[in-house]
Design an enzyme around this catalytic site. Structure first.
Site, PDB file in Angstrom:
ATOM      1  N   HIS A 118     -38.151   1.813  35.486  1.00  0.00           N
ATOM      2  CA  HIS A 118     -36.764   1.834  35.019  1.00  0.00           C
ATOM      3  C   HIS A 118     -35.999   0.582  35.441  1.00  0.00           C
ATOM      4  O   HIS A 118     -34.771   0.602  35.510  1.00  0.00           O
ATOM      5  CB  HIS A 118     -36.063   3.111  35.516  1.00  0.00           C
ATOM      6  CG  HIS A 118     -36.644   4.358  34.909  1.00  0.00           C
ATOM      7  ND1 HIS A 118     -36.453   5.611  35.437  1.00  0.00           N
ATOM      8  CD2 HIS A 118     -37.418   4.523  33.801  1.00  0.00           C
ATOM      9  CE1 HIS A 118     -37.099   6.506  34.684  1.00  0.00           C
ATOM     10  NE2 HIS A 118     -37.688   5.873  33.698  1.00  0.00           N
ATOM     11  N   CYS A 131     -28.557 -15.766  24.881  1.00  0.00           N
ATOM     12  CA  CYS A 131     -28.707 -16.440  26.175  1.00  0.00           C
ATOM     13  C   CYS A 131     -30.024 -16.006  26.823  1.00  0.00           C
ATOM     14  O   CYS A 131     -30.879 -16.825  27.152  1.00  0.00           O
ATOM     15  CB  CYS A 131     -27.519 -16.114  27.082  1.00  0.00           C
ATOM     16  SG  CYS A 131     -27.746 -16.645  28.801  1.00  0.00           S
ATOM     17  N   CYS A 155     -24.468 -18.761  30.792  1.00  0.00           N
ATOM     18  CA  CYS A 155     -23.577 -18.907  29.631  1.00  0.00           C
ATOM     19  C   CYS A 155     -22.159 -18.420  29.897  1.00  0.00           C
ATOM     20  O   CYS A 155     -21.304 -18.531  29.025  1.00  0.00           O
ATOM     21  CB  CYS A 155     -24.160 -18.158  28.425  1.00  0.00           C
ATOM     22  SG  CYS A 155     -23.994 -16.362  28.536  1.00  0.00           S
ATOM     23  N   ASN A 218     -42.672  17.922  46.449  1.00  0.00           N
ATOM     24  CA  ASN A 218     -41.242  18.120  46.199  1.00  0.00           C
ATOM     25  C   ASN A 218     -40.691  19.096  47.213  1.00  0.00           C
ATOM     26  O   ASN A 218     -41.379  20.028  47.635  1.00  0.00           O
ATOM     27  CB  ASN A 218     -41.023  18.643  44.769  1.00  0.00           C
ATOM     28  CG  ASN A 218     -39.617  18.376  44.275  1.00  0.00           C
ATOM     29  OD1 ASN A 218     -38.641  18.833  44.861  1.00  0.00           O
ATOM     30  ND2 ASN A 218     -39.506  17.622  43.201  1.00  0.00           N
TER      31      ASN A 218
HETATM   32  C1  BJW Z   1     -37.353  15.649  47.333  1.00  0.00           C
HETATM   33  C2  BJW Z   1     -36.693  15.293  48.495  1.00  0.00           C
HETATM   34  C3  BJW Z   1     -37.482  15.114  49.609  1.00  0.00           C
HETATM   35  C4  BJW Z   1     -35.201  15.502  47.012  1.00  0.00           C
HETATM   36  N1  BJW Z   1     -38.796  15.283  49.534  1.00  0.00           N
HETATM   37  N2  BJW Z   1     -38.651  15.834  47.282  1.00  0.00           N
HETATM   38  C5  BJW Z   1     -31.868  12.350  23.868  1.00  0.00           C
HETATM   39  C6  BJW Z   1     -31.123  11.168  23.730  1.00  0.00           C
HETATM   40  C7  BJW Z   1     -31.606   9.935  24.232  1.00  0.00           C
HETATM   41  C8  BJW Z   1     -32.849   9.882  24.879  1.00  0.00           C
HETATM   42  C9  BJW Z   1     -33.566  11.072  25.017  1.00  0.00           C
HETATM   43  C10 BJW Z   1     -33.083  12.291  24.514  1.00  0.00           C
HETATM   44  N3  BJW Z   1     -34.001  13.269  24.794  1.00  0.00           N
HETATM   45  C11 BJW Z   1     -35.041  12.704  25.460  1.00  0.00           C
HETATM   46  C12 BJW Z   1     -34.804  11.383  25.596  1.00  0.00           C
HETATM   47  C13 BJW Z   1     -35.690  10.392  26.305  1.00  0.00           C
HETATM   48  C14 BJW Z   1     -35.046  10.041  27.638  1.00  0.00           C
HETATM   49  C15 BJW Z   1     -35.160  11.261  28.563  1.00  0.00           C
HETATM   50  O1  BJW Z   1     -36.202  11.523  29.142  1.00  0.00           O
HETATM   51  N4  BJW Z   1     -34.072  12.024  28.733  1.00  0.00           N
HETATM   52  C16 BJW Z   1     -34.134  13.258  29.534  1.00  0.00           C
HETATM   53  C17 BJW Z   1     -33.011  13.224  30.549  1.00  0.00           C
HETATM   54  C18 BJW Z   1     -34.055  14.424  28.586  1.00  0.00           C
HETATM   55  N5  BJW Z   1     -35.745   8.895  28.145  1.00  0.00           N
HETATM   56  C19 BJW Z   1     -35.382   7.671  27.822  1.00  0.00           C
HETATM   57  O2  BJW Z   1     -34.396   7.428  27.140  1.00  0.00           O
HETATM   58  C20 BJW Z   1     -36.273   6.569  28.322  1.00  0.00           C
HETATM   59  N6  BJW Z   1     -36.634   5.677  27.283  1.00  0.00           N
HETATM   60  C21 BJW Z   1     -37.433   6.060  26.279  1.00  0.00           C
HETATM   61  O3  BJW Z   1     -37.838   7.208  26.164  1.00  0.00           O
HETATM   62  O4  BJW Z   1     -37.772   5.061  25.413  1.00  0.00           O
HETATM   63  C22 BJW Z   1     -38.744   5.354  24.399  1.00  0.00           C
HETATM   64  C23 BJW Z   1     -40.175   5.120  24.889  1.00  0.00           C
HETATM   65  C24 BJW Z   1     -41.168   5.933  24.409  1.00  0.00           C
HETATM   66  C25 BJW Z   1     -42.481   5.728  24.818  1.00  0.00           C
HETATM   67  C26 BJW Z   1     -42.784   4.715  25.689  1.00  0.00           C
HETATM   68  C27 BJW Z   1     -41.792   3.896  26.158  1.00  0.00           C
HETATM   69  C28 BJW Z   1     -40.478   4.115  25.751  1.00  0.00           C
HETATM   70  C29 BJW Z   1     -35.549   5.743  29.365  1.00  0.00           C
HETATM   71  C30 BJW Z   1     -35.312   6.542  30.580  1.00  0.00           C
HETATM   72  C31 BJW Z   1     -34.499   5.740  31.594  1.00  0.00           C
HETATM   73  C32 BJW Z   1     -34.108   6.628  32.748  1.00  0.00           C
HETATM   74  N7  BJW Z   1     -33.253   5.928  33.600  1.00  0.00           N
HETATM   75  C33 BJW Z   1     -32.611   6.674  34.641  1.00  0.00           C
HETATM   76  C34 BJW Z   1     -31.221   6.068  34.829  1.00  0.00           C
HETATM   77  C35 BJW Z   1     -30.466   6.062  33.510  1.00  0.00           C
HETATM   78  C36 BJW Z   1     -29.189   5.406  33.577  1.00  0.00           C
HETATM   79  C37 BJW Z   1     -29.245   3.951  33.755  1.00  0.00           C
HETATM   80  O5  BJW Z   1     -30.352   3.366  33.803  1.00  0.00           O
HETATM   81  O6  BJW Z   1     -28.183   3.385  33.875  1.00  0.00           O
HETATM   82  O7  BJW Z   1     -33.434   6.621  35.782  1.00  0.00           O
HETATM   83  S1  BJW Z   1     -32.443   8.398  34.359  1.00  0.00           S
HETATM   84  C38 BJW Z   1     -32.606   8.868  36.026  1.00  0.00           C
HETATM   85  O8  BJW Z   1     -33.659   9.844  36.019  1.00  0.00           O
HETATM   86  C39 BJW Z   1     -33.091   7.625  36.760  1.00  0.00           C
HETATM   87  C40 BJW Z   1     -34.341   8.157  37.406  1.00  0.00           C
HETATM   88  O9  BJW Z   1     -35.275   7.094  37.593  1.00  0.00           O
HETATM   89  C41 BJW Z   1     -34.841   9.200  36.449  1.00  0.00           C
HETATM   90  C42 BJW Z   1     -35.763  10.219  37.062  1.00  0.00           C
HETATM   91  O10 BJW Z   1     -35.084  11.013  37.990  1.00  0.00           O
HETATM   92  P1  BJW Z   1     -35.821  11.457  39.302  1.00  0.00           P
HETATM   93  O11 BJW Z   1     -36.226  10.254  40.068  1.00  0.00           O
HETATM   94  O12 BJW Z   1     -36.857  12.416  38.970  1.00  0.00           O
HETATM   95  O13 BJW Z   1     -34.603  12.098  40.134  1.00  0.00           O
HETATM   96  P2  BJW Z   1     -34.025  13.594  40.067  1.00  0.00           P
HETATM   97  O14 BJW Z   1     -32.700  13.596  40.718  1.00  0.00           O
HETATM   98  O15 BJW Z   1     -34.103  14.132  38.699  1.00  0.00           O
HETATM   99  O16 BJW Z   1     -35.060  14.421  40.944  1.00  0.00           O
HETATM  100  C43 BJW Z   1     -35.210  14.181  42.344  1.00  0.00           C
HETATM  101  C44 BJW Z   1     -36.244  15.168  42.850  1.00  0.00           C
HETATM  102  O17 BJW Z   1     -36.515  14.877  44.214  1.00  0.00           O
HETATM  103  C45 BJW Z   1     -35.781  16.637  42.785  1.00  0.00           C
HETATM  104  O18 BJW Z   1     -36.794  17.408  42.153  1.00  0.00           O
HETATM  105  C46 BJW Z   1     -35.649  17.053  44.259  1.00  0.00           C
HETATM  106  O19 BJW Z   1     -35.998  18.412  44.483  1.00  0.00           O
HETATM  107  C47 BJW Z   1     -36.627  16.116  44.915  1.00  0.00           C
HETATM  108  N8  BJW Z   1     -36.339  15.798  46.306  1.00  0.00           N
HETATM  109  N9  BJW Z   1     -35.305  15.248  48.183  1.00  0.00           N
HETATM  110  C48 BJW Z   1     -39.327  15.666  48.308  1.00  0.00           C
HETATM  111  N10 BJW Z   1     -36.891  14.792  50.790  1.00  0.00           N
END
Ligand code: BJW
Length: 248
Positions: A118, A131, A155, A218
């Site tokens: 990401h 740019c 730029c 997790n």
């Molecule tokens: C612990 C712990 C401890 C806590 N020990 N555990 C409708 C509209 C538009 C798009 C979509 C749509 N429906 C689906 C999509 C696709 C979309 C998507 O998946 N959306 C879902 C939300 C539904 N994905 C995309 O848009 C992606 N692009 C894409 O699909 O392009 C097409 C493509 C196809 C094929 C190949 C390539 C490309 C892009 C996704 C970008 C995600 N970016 C983000 C930030 C977005 C905002 C920004 O960038 O400004 O990245 S989203 C956010 O979630 C962030 C994270 O990296 C990502 C994952 O979250 P993560 O890391 O899992 O965190 P949490 O909070 O969800 O979970 C934490 C976990 O830790 C919990 O389970 C806790 O229990 C645990 N935990 N403490 C162990 N101590």
């Protein structure tokens, strides 16, 4: 799919048995550094759904100040806190890391093989496609006032954090490298991720299809919506991973 089991990592995956370990990490591995998660109780987007709504590509360029506030803020906090024990275990063991995080903490821990699916808040990209500037974000020093957008050094236009927004595609080279990594893995550890966001989470069934043992680490014992895992190690990864390291 087998029934998920709640086990100790050392029991299900004795370290000596695996030679190609890949970790897919999420916000939970950085929670101990005070960065917070996105979803679930206490998550940034649970508390502030309007912030999540601003994180979509279709909100560009109006959301750029919010992007710097959120993602620049995360990298600043990461720089102050430093990597967690779990980041350090992965670095010490030389585990190949595929991360969804943009905080740079795997590299700060000394991991050299890190794929940032990401993007990175440590980098900036010019919004002007003509740019095309990309470089390091200047996040050292005191935080700027809220809403500040750094100027492009090439730029004079607006810089955005080089982070993948919802609706944007991942860098194709990084995505290709991640797929190749999981195809060669014999053990896939998903650590601190809700397994909610595609395409990142597709890497787990890919690894499984290529023969890897897939284990979810997790703190939360509710199963992910998509559950391609062979086993679930429930507990704080700051404890479960160091315990695995200590195993002879
Ligand atoms: C612990 C712990 C401890 C806590 N020990 N555990 C409708 C509209 C538009 C798009 C979509 C749509 N429906 C689906 C999509 C696709 C979309 C998507 O998946 N959306 C879902 C939300 C539904 N994905 C995309 O848009 C992606 N692009 C894409 O699909 O392009 C097409 C493509 C196809 C094929 C190949 C390539 C490309 C892009 C996704 C970008 C995600 N970016 C983000 C930030 C977005 C905002 C920004 O960038 O400004 O990245 S989203 C956010 O979630 C962030 C994270 O990296 C990502 C994952 O979250 P993560 O890391 O899992 O965190 P949490 O909070 O969800 O979970 C934490 C976990 O830790 C919990 O389970 C806790 O229990 C645990 N935990 N403490 C162990 N101590």
């Amino acid at each position: 799919m087998r029934e998920p089991t709640h086990v100790d990592l050392a029991d299900i995956a004795p370290r000596g048995r695996f030679h190609n370990v890949v970790a897919l990490t999420g916000a939970g591995i950085s929670a101990a550094a005070g960065l917070g998660t996105f979803r679930g109780a206490g998550g940034l987007w649970t508390a502030q759904p309007d912030v999540e709504a601003a994180m979509h590509a279709h909100e560009l360029p109006g959301n750029v100040p919010a992007l710097w506030d959120v993602w620049g803020g995360i990298r600043r906090r990461a720089l102050m806190a430093g990597p967690s024990a779990a980041h350090q275990v992965l670095a010490e063991l030389g585990v190949r890391v595929i991360t969804q995080n943009i905080d740079g903490l795997h590299q700060d821990a000394g991991s050299t093989d890190v794929l940032e699916l990401h993007g990175s808040a440590g980098r900036a990209a010019c919004l002007n496609p003509a740019c095309g500037y990309r470089g390091r974000s200047d996040l050292a020093g005191p935080p700027p006032p809220p809403g500040h957008v750094p100027p492009c050094p090439a730029c004079g236009g607006q810089l955005r954090p080089d982070v993948v927004l919802f609706g944007e595609t991942l860098d194709p080279h990084t995505w290709q490298a991640a797929q190749e990594a999981v195809e060669h893995a014999d053990l896939m550890l998903a650590i601190g991720t809700s397994a909610f966001v595609t395409p990142a989470i597709w890497l787990v069934p890919m690894a499984r299809d290529h023969g890897a043992l897939c284990v979810n680490l997790n703190v939360d014992d509710s199963l992910p919506r998509l559950d391609p895992f062979h086993a679930h190690v429930i507990g704080d990864c700051q404890e479960t991973l160091p315990r695995w390291l200590e195993q002879r």
